[in-house]
Design a protein around this motif. Structure first.
Motif, PDB file in Angstrom:
ATOM      1  N   ALA A  51       0.829  -1.207   0.000  1.00 18.76           N
ATOM      2  CA  ALA A  51       0.000   0.000   0.000  1.00 18.76           C
ATOM      3  C   ALA A  51       0.866   1.260   0.000  1.00 18.76           C
ATOM      4  O   ALA A  51       0.570   2.240  -0.696  1.00 18.76           O
ATOM      5  N   LEU A  52       1.940   1.240   0.771  1.00 13.93           N
ATOM      6  CA  LEU A  52       2.866   2.374   0.772  1.00 13.93           C
ATOM      7  C   LEU A  52       3.532   2.527  -0.594  1.00 13.93           C
ATOM      8  O   LEU A  52       3.673   3.646  -1.108  1.00 13.93           O
ATOM      9  N   ARG A  53       3.930   1.419  -1.175  1.00 14.95           N
ATOM     10  CA  ARG A  53       4.550   1.442  -2.508  1.00 14.95           C
ATOM     11  C   ARG A  53       3.557   1.985  -3.537  1.00 14.95           C
ATOM     12  O   ARG A  53       3.922   2.775  -4.417  1.00 14.95           O
ATOM     13  N   HIS A  54       2.312   1.572  -3.410  1.00 13.86           N
ATOM     14  CA  HIS A  54       1.244   2.019  -4.308  1.00 13.86           C
ATOM     15  C   HIS A  54       1.033   3.528  -4.169  1.00 13.86           C
ATOM     16  O   HIS A  54       0.909   4.252  -5.161  1.00 13.86           O
ATOM     17  N   ALA A  55       1.011   3.991  -2.925  1.00  9.28           N
ATOM     18  CA  ALA A  55       0.816   5.418  -2.665  1.00  9.28           C
ATOM     19  C   ALA A  55       1.937   6.249  -3.274  1.00  9.28           C
ATOM     20  O   ALA A  55       1.706   7.356  -3.786  1.00  9.28           O
ATOM     21  N   MET A  56       3.162   5.749  -3.233  1.00  6.96           N
ATOM     22  CA  MET A  56       4.291   6.462  -3.836  1.00  6.96           C
ATOM     23  C   MET A  56       4.111   6.605  -5.342  1.00  6.96           C
ATOM     24  O   MET A  56       4.429   7.644  -5.927  1.00  6.96           O
ATOM     25  N   THR A  57       3.612   5.568  -5.962  1.00 12.06           N
ATOM     26  CA  THR A  57       3.391   5.611  -7.407  1.00 12.06           C
ATOM     27  C   THR A  57       2.305   6.619  -7.763  1.00 12.06           C
ATOM     28  O   THR A  57       2.423   7.352  -8.755  1.00 12.06           O
TER      29      THR A  57
ATOM     30  N   SER B  22       2.233   2.483  12.882  1.00 14.78           N
ATOM     31  CA  SER B  22       2.384   3.898  12.539  1.00 14.78           C
ATOM     32  C   SER B  22       3.847   4.136  12.211  1.00 14.78           C
ATOM     33  O   SER B  22       4.711   3.972  13.076  1.00 14.78           O
ATOM     34  N   LEU B  23       4.128   4.516  10.964  1.00 10.55           N
ATOM     35  CA  LEU B  23       5.521   4.753  10.554  1.00 10.55           C
ATOM     36  C   LEU B  23       5.555   5.683   9.350  1.00 10.55           C
ATOM     37  O   LEU B  23       4.575   5.809   8.612  1.00 10.55           O
ATOM     38  N   PHE B  24       6.697   6.318   9.143  1.00 11.73           N
ATOM     39  CA  PHE B  24       6.899   7.231   8.025  1.00 11.73           C
ATOM     40  C   PHE B  24       7.947   6.668   7.077  1.00 11.73           C
ATOM     41  O   PHE B  24       8.958   6.116   7.509  1.00 11.73           O
ATOM     42  N   VAL B  25       7.694   6.859   5.782  1.00 10.93           N
ATOM     43  CA  VAL B  25       8.664   6.506   4.747  1.00 10.93           C
ATOM     44  C   VAL B  25       8.809   7.708   3.829  1.00 10.93           C
ATOM     45  O   VAL B  25       7.819   8.339   3.456  1.00 10.93           O
ATOM     46  N   LYS B  26      10.045   8.010   3.464  1.00  9.36           N
ATOM     47  CA  LYS B  26      10.339   9.163   2.612  1.00  9.36           C
ATOM     48  C   LYS B  26      10.435   8.729   1.159  1.00  9.36           C
ATOM     49  O   LYS B  26      11.061   7.719   0.836  1.00  9.36           O
ATOM     50  N   GLN B  27       9.833   9.521   0.284  1.00 10.16           N
ATOM     51  CA  GLN B  27       9.840   9.227  -1.148  1.00 10.16           C
ATOM     52  C   GLN B  27      11.255   9.098  -1.692  1.00 10.16           C
ATOM     53  O   GLN B  27      12.151   9.852  -1.323  1.00 10.16           O
ATOM     54  N   GLY B  28      11.473   8.123  -2.598  1.00 10.25           N
ATOM     55  CA  GLY B  28      12.775   7.974  -3.225  1.00 10.25           C
ATOM     56  C   GLY B  28      13.049   6.546  -3.651  1.00 10.25           C
ATOM     57  O   GLY B  28      12.315   5.617  -3.281  1.00 10.25           O
ATOM     58  N   GLU B  29      14.090   6.376  -4.443  1.00  6.91           N
ATOM     59  CA  GLU B  29      14.452   5.048  -4.933  1.00  6.91           C
ATOM     60  C   GLU B  29      14.838   4.117  -3.783  1.00  6.91           C
ATOM     61  O   GLU B  29      14.552   2.924  -3.812  1.00  6.91           O
ATOM     62  N   TRP B  30      15.514   4.668  -2.776  1.00 11.76           N
ATOM     63  CA  TRP B  30      15.900   3.814  -1.654  1.00 11.76           C
ATOM     64  C   TRP B  30      14.664   3.279  -0.936  1.00 11.76           C
ATOM     65  O   TRP B  30      14.621   2.111  -0.538  1.00 11.76           O
ATOM     66  N   ALA B  31      13.665   4.128  -0.747  1.00 11.19           N
ATOM     67  CA  ALA B  31      12.446   3.697  -0.066  1.00 11.19           C
ATOM     68  C   ALA B  31      11.741   2.591  -0.843  1.00 11.19           C
ATOM     69  O   ALA B  31      11.186   1.648  -0.250  1.00 11.19           O
ATOM     70  N   LYS B  32      11.764   2.685  -2.157  1.00 14.53           N
ATOM     71  CA  LYS B  32      11.153   1.633  -2.976  1.00 14.53           C
ATOM     72  C   LYS B  32      11.908   0.319  -2.794  1.00 14.53           C
ATOM     73  O   LYS B  32      11.304  -0.753  -2.692  1.00 14.53           O
ATOM     74  N   TYR B  33      13.240   0.418  -2.763  1.00 13.47           N
ATOM     75  CA  TYR B  33      14.049  -0.781  -2.500  1.00 13.47           C
ATOM     76  C   TYR B  33      13.706  -1.366  -1.128  1.00 13.47           C
ATOM     77  O   TYR B  33      13.527  -2.583  -0.977  1.00 13.47           O
ATOM     78  N   PHE B  34      13.598  -0.503  -0.125  1.00 13.66           N
ATOM     79  CA  PHE B  34      13.299  -0.942   1.229  1.00 13.66           C
ATOM     80  C   PHE B  34      11.952  -1.669   1.288  1.00 13.66           C
ATOM     81  O   PHE B  34      11.840  -2.756   1.874  1.00 13.66           O
ATOM     82  N   LEU B  35      10.927  -1.093   0.687  1.00 19.87           N
ATOM     83  CA  LEU B  35       9.594  -1.706   0.715  1.00 19.87           C
ATOM     84  C   LEU B  35       9.578  -3.013  -0.065  1.00 19.87           C
ATOM     85  O   LEU B  35       8.933  -3.986   0.352  1.00 19.87           O
TER      86      LEU B  35
END
Length: 322
Positions: free
Chosen positions: A132-138, A215-228
């Motif tokens: 869901a987080l990955r989807h939201a980033m897209t 409850s957590l925060f993820v910052k937009q970016g290529e690294w975050a996509k790798y992490f997820l």
């Protein structure tokens, strides 16, 4: 013993060899026809690849238009809450409104996908937060932060801005808990010190049992996509961790220094205070004025989130009407 050297090939082959290699006995007129047709075929192939390249370049331009968008020009924060499709619809609408009212006040965006939207197969529905987080980033390529907030939590103090409360880099540097066991009380892997706020891509809290994923925060970016993508790896989902994605996160954080180096651990009551549940004895119990009132586990073990959250939710809705 001496071995005979193979005969050296001459760089000047006899005249007949050259003539045979060029013509292979084909009459000159027929060779001319074949040569003309070959040229036409080459031109046709080159034309095809040129057209393909041009079309690819156009579509690539469209892709780059998305890729090169300025992160931060959209809603600064997107609040992501996954919804159980079997949950009581009236309760779901109240949960959504709780987020939407807060987002409207601060210029944030919201995203409410169903847990059934993602290919979890036999994994618990709680895993849906990761895709869901990955989807939201897209869907929100220009937004900078994505806040996953479980449906078992309420935004209890809508006056608090996330930027000044947590996300500003200088503020985050003051909040980060360093040299702390990742898994309490005595994990040998501890959070890093001397991390810079602008290098942090994941912000989490910790209750008395471990890292919190409600409850957590993820910052937009290529690294975050790798992490997820790493977190959602089928291998981890097949491990049958006792606490599913929560224990999977603890595993990758402890075993992959590249992830731990991008993670900030902050006091629990900043954005994840527990009304019920295993709150951190240091700073995890809910009190008036906290941003979040969380009821972890109310969706499990034959409990009823709507019933448990009703007094707090009614109180918050009453304040909104005043």
């Amino acid at each position: 013993m001496h071995f005979a050297m193979p005969p050296r090939k001459t760089s000047r082959p006899p005249p007949y060899a050259a003539r045979q290699s060029r013509g292979f006995g084909i009459p000159p007129a027929l060779r001319n026809i074949l040569r003309d047709r070959s040229r036409g075929l080459v031109v046709l192939i080159l034309g095809f690849f040129t057209l393909f390249w041009l079309l690819g370049g156009m579509s690539g331009g469209e892709r780059s238009a998305v890729k090169n968008t300025i992160v931060g020009s959209g809603a600064p924060v997107v609040i992501v809450t996954t919804i159980d499709p079997t949950a009581d619809l009236r309760w779901v609408e109240r949960i959504k409104k709780n987020r939407e009212d807060y987002a409207k006040k601060h210029g944030y965006a919201t995203f409410f996908p169903s847990t059934a939207d993602y290919p979890l197969k036999k994994s618990p529905p709680s895993w849906a937060k990761v895709p869901a987080l990955r989807h939201a980033m897209t869907l929100n390529p220009t937004s900078q932060f994505f806040w996953y907030l479980d449906s078992t939590a309420l935004i209890a103090n809508p006056s608090i801005s996330l930027q000044s409360h947590i996300l500003d880099k200088s503020r985050l540097e003051k909040l980060m808990i360093v040299n702390e066991p990742v898994v309490p009380p005595d994990s040998v892997i501890k959070t890093f010190g001397n991390l810079k706020g602008d290098r942090i891509d994941v912000i989490v809290s910790q209750d008395k049992e471990g890292l919190c994923v409600n409850s957590l925060f993820v910052k937009q970016g290529e690294w975050a996509k790798y992490f997820l993508d790493a977190w959602f790896d089928p291998i981890y989902r097949s491990y049958n961790f006792q606490k599913a994605e929560a224990h999977a996160l603890e595993h990758i954080v402890q075993w992959h220094g590249t992830i731990l180096a991008k993670l900030a651990l902050v006091p629990q009551d900043l954005f994840n205070s527990y009304v019920t549940g295993p709150a951190s004895p240091k700073n995890g119990q809910y009190k008036d004025g906290d941003l979040i009132a969380s009821f972890p586990g109310c969706d499990k073990e034959k409990r009823d989130c709507a019933e448990e959250m009703e007094p707090t939710l009614a109180k918050l809705e009453g304040k909104d009407k005043d």
